[in-house]
Design an enzyme around this catalytic site. Structure first.
Site, short mmCIF file in Angstrom:
data_model
loop_
_atom_site.label_atom_id
_atom_site.label_comp_id
_atom_site.label_asym_id
_atom_site.label_seq_id
_atom_site.Cartn_x
_atom_site.Cartn_y
_atom_site.Cartn_z
N ASP A 175 10.55 -64.42 -46.92
CA ASP A 175 10.59 -63.32 -46.00
C ASP A 175 9.28 -63.67 -44.98
O ASP A 175 9.72 -63.33 -43.82
CB ASP A 175 9.74 -62.25 -46.86
CG ASP A 175 10.29 -60.84 -46.16
OD1 ASP A 175 10.74 -60.55 -45.42
OD2 ASP A 175 9.50 -59.78 -46.63
N HIS A 260 16.21 -60.58 -39.86
CA HIS A 260 16.31 -59.38 -40.87
C HIS A 260 17.62 -58.46 -40.49
O HIS A 260 18.34 -57.74 -41.17
CB HIS A 260 15.32 -58.38 -40.79
CG HIS A 260 14.13 -58.81 -41.71
ND1 HIS A 260 13.25 -59.77 -41.34
CD2 HIS A 260 13.65 -58.21 -42.64
CE1 HIS A 260 12.42 -59.96 -42.33
NE2 HIS A 260 12.63 -58.97 -43.16
N HIS A 263 19.91 -60.22 -42.63
CA HIS A 263 19.89 -59.55 -43.90
C HIS A 263 20.62 -58.38 -44.06
O HIS A 263 21.34 -58.22 -45.05
CB HIS A 263 18.50 -59.37 -44.12
CG HIS A 263 18.12 -58.43 -45.36
ND1 HIS A 263 18.18 -57.29 -45.09
CD2 HIS A 263 17.91 -58.88 -46.98
CE1 HIS A 263 17.94 -56.95 -46.59
NE2 HIS A 263 17.66 -57.86 -47.35
N HIS A 277 15.58 -59.85 -51.43
CA HIS A 277 15.23 -59.60 -49.94
C HIS A 277 14.98 -60.95 -49.18
O HIS A 277 15.83 -61.29 -48.30
CB HIS A 277 14.33 -58.63 -49.65
CG HIS A 277 13.81 -58.29 -48.28
ND1 HIS A 277 14.42 -57.58 -47.41
CD2 HIS A 277 12.71 -58.95 -47.51
CE1 HIS A 277 13.98 -57.59 -46.39
NE2 HIS A 277 12.92 -58.51 -46.46
ZN ZN Z 1 11.33 -58.60 -44.74
#
Ligand code: ZN
Length: 371
Positions: A175, A260, A263, A277
């Site tokens: 992340d 992201h 993601h 995540h």
């Molecule tokens: Zn994140």
């Protein structure tokens, strides 16, 4: 593009990080009053409640602790508020993973009380921000909400974080890996950050994101080796700070972008749900580097790092077959999500599709090279 030239910056009021800090929590809650209310992750509850009993025993303060319900939902927020008010508490403390912390932040914001955030792993950059990700009671994502204030205190007990499953620490690095890349994209495209209604990034926010990246590249691998041996070193402390404070303050002040966005696309494929995540975000970083045509030196650094620590750089590692259909599902979600438009160039479905295919191929190439 932003309509304002105004820049803005936000962060928690205080941050503490060290071994054994959990047992000193009474000192911190006492700053706000004599009664503290805790919501604690279920699987840590017994152990941590015993430690709280001990530290509050001889103090002039009192506390009540409840187990977190499991989802950051509006009904869980209301339950925490109800119990907090029944106890007539002065300060709310959230102890656990991202959902527990987000619930505590949302509850504190709703009734205007101080909140102390105690992450028990370094798995994501949720602790420092003035945001919560809201879900239904059955775990479907609803939306992100922003709060009036960042946490009064973020307290990280390194002893607790170092004992969390190692995969959480690696995902936290995944992340954090995205923060500088996404920050630079937002800065270049004049996109709004996550402060208030959205302003330009400050140089401060970008510098913090960059420092987070540098620490990961310099010390991420050695930190992981130490943690695998069950020991805490200066490198471990530095990477925990990079994952939690630097990346946390970095992302809130510079905002997310393509990594992201990818993601979000990956979450549309059910086989990726078992991945964390930060693991999905790591592949997102590979895609963003392809989109931005990142210089080879940086690409090699990132690919080497991901292969060494075990972060996914191919679709296969996220259990996604690289078929036309699957890549199209991801690409279509990406172009329908606003995150990708923080990139400083024209976005089309073809461009995103091609970037994912190329990123996957690049992932395989470096996997072989570094194996
Ligand atoms: Zn994140």
């Amino acid at each position: 593009m932003l309509e304002t030239r105004t820049r803005a910056f936000a962060c928690p009021t205080k941050y503490f990080q060290g071994i054994g800090e959990f047992d000193l929590l009474e000192n911190y809650t006492a700053m706000f009053g004599k009664k503290a209310f805790y919501t604690i992750d279920g699987f840590l509850y017994d152990d941590l409640k015993t430690r709280l009993d001990k530290s509050y025993e001889t103090s002039g303060s009192d506390f009540r602790a409840v187990k977190f319900g499991g989802e950051c939902s509006y009904s869980e927020v209301d339950r925490i508020i109800r119990e907090f008010q029944e106890f007539e508490a002065d300060v709310l403390v959230g102890v656990g993973g991202g959902k527990t912390l987000d619930t505590a932040k949302a509850a504190a914001d709703k009734i205007g009380v101080p909140v102390i955030i105690v992450p028990t792993s370094a798995s994501c950059d949720a602790p420092c921000s003035a945001m919560s990700v809201m879900y239904t009671d059955t775990g479907e994502y609803i939306h992100n909400i922003r709060h009036k204030r960042n946490p009064e205190i973020v307290l990280v007990d390194t002893g607790i974080v170092a004992k969390a499953p190692i995969r959480l620490f690696i995902a936290g690095m995944g992340d954090a890996l995205s923060t500088a890349f996404e920050g630079h994209a937002n800065q270049a495209s004049f996109s709004p950050n996550y402060v208030g209604k959205g302003y330009r990034c400050t140089n401060t926010g970008v510098a913090l994101a960059e420092l987070s990246f540098e620490i990961l590249m310099e010390q991420g691998i050695s930190a992981l080796h130490a943690l695998k041996q069950g020991v805490c070193t200066e490198a471990v402390e530095n990477v925990i700070e990079a994952n939690t404070l630097l990346s946390g303050v970095g992302f809130e002040n510079t905002s997310c972008a393509a990594a992201h966005g990818i993601h979000a696309g990956l979450t549309q494929i059910p086989s990726t749900h078992k991945y964390l995540h930060g693991e999905k975000v790591a592949f997102g970083v590979v895609c963003q580097m392809v989109m931005e045509n990142t210089p080879k030196e940086t690409v090699e650094k990132v690919m080497h790092f991901c292969n060494e620590v075990g972060l996914p750089t191919t679709l296969e590692e996220l259990d996604v077959e690289a078929t036309h259909e699957n890549v199209m599902v991801i690409a279509e979600t990406v172009v329908n999500n606003k995150l990708i438009y923080a990139e400083p160039f024209k976005i089309t479905l073809d461009f995103v599709y091609n970037s994912i295919v190329a990123a996957d191929a690049m992932g395989h190439y470096y996997k072989e090279k570094f194996s």
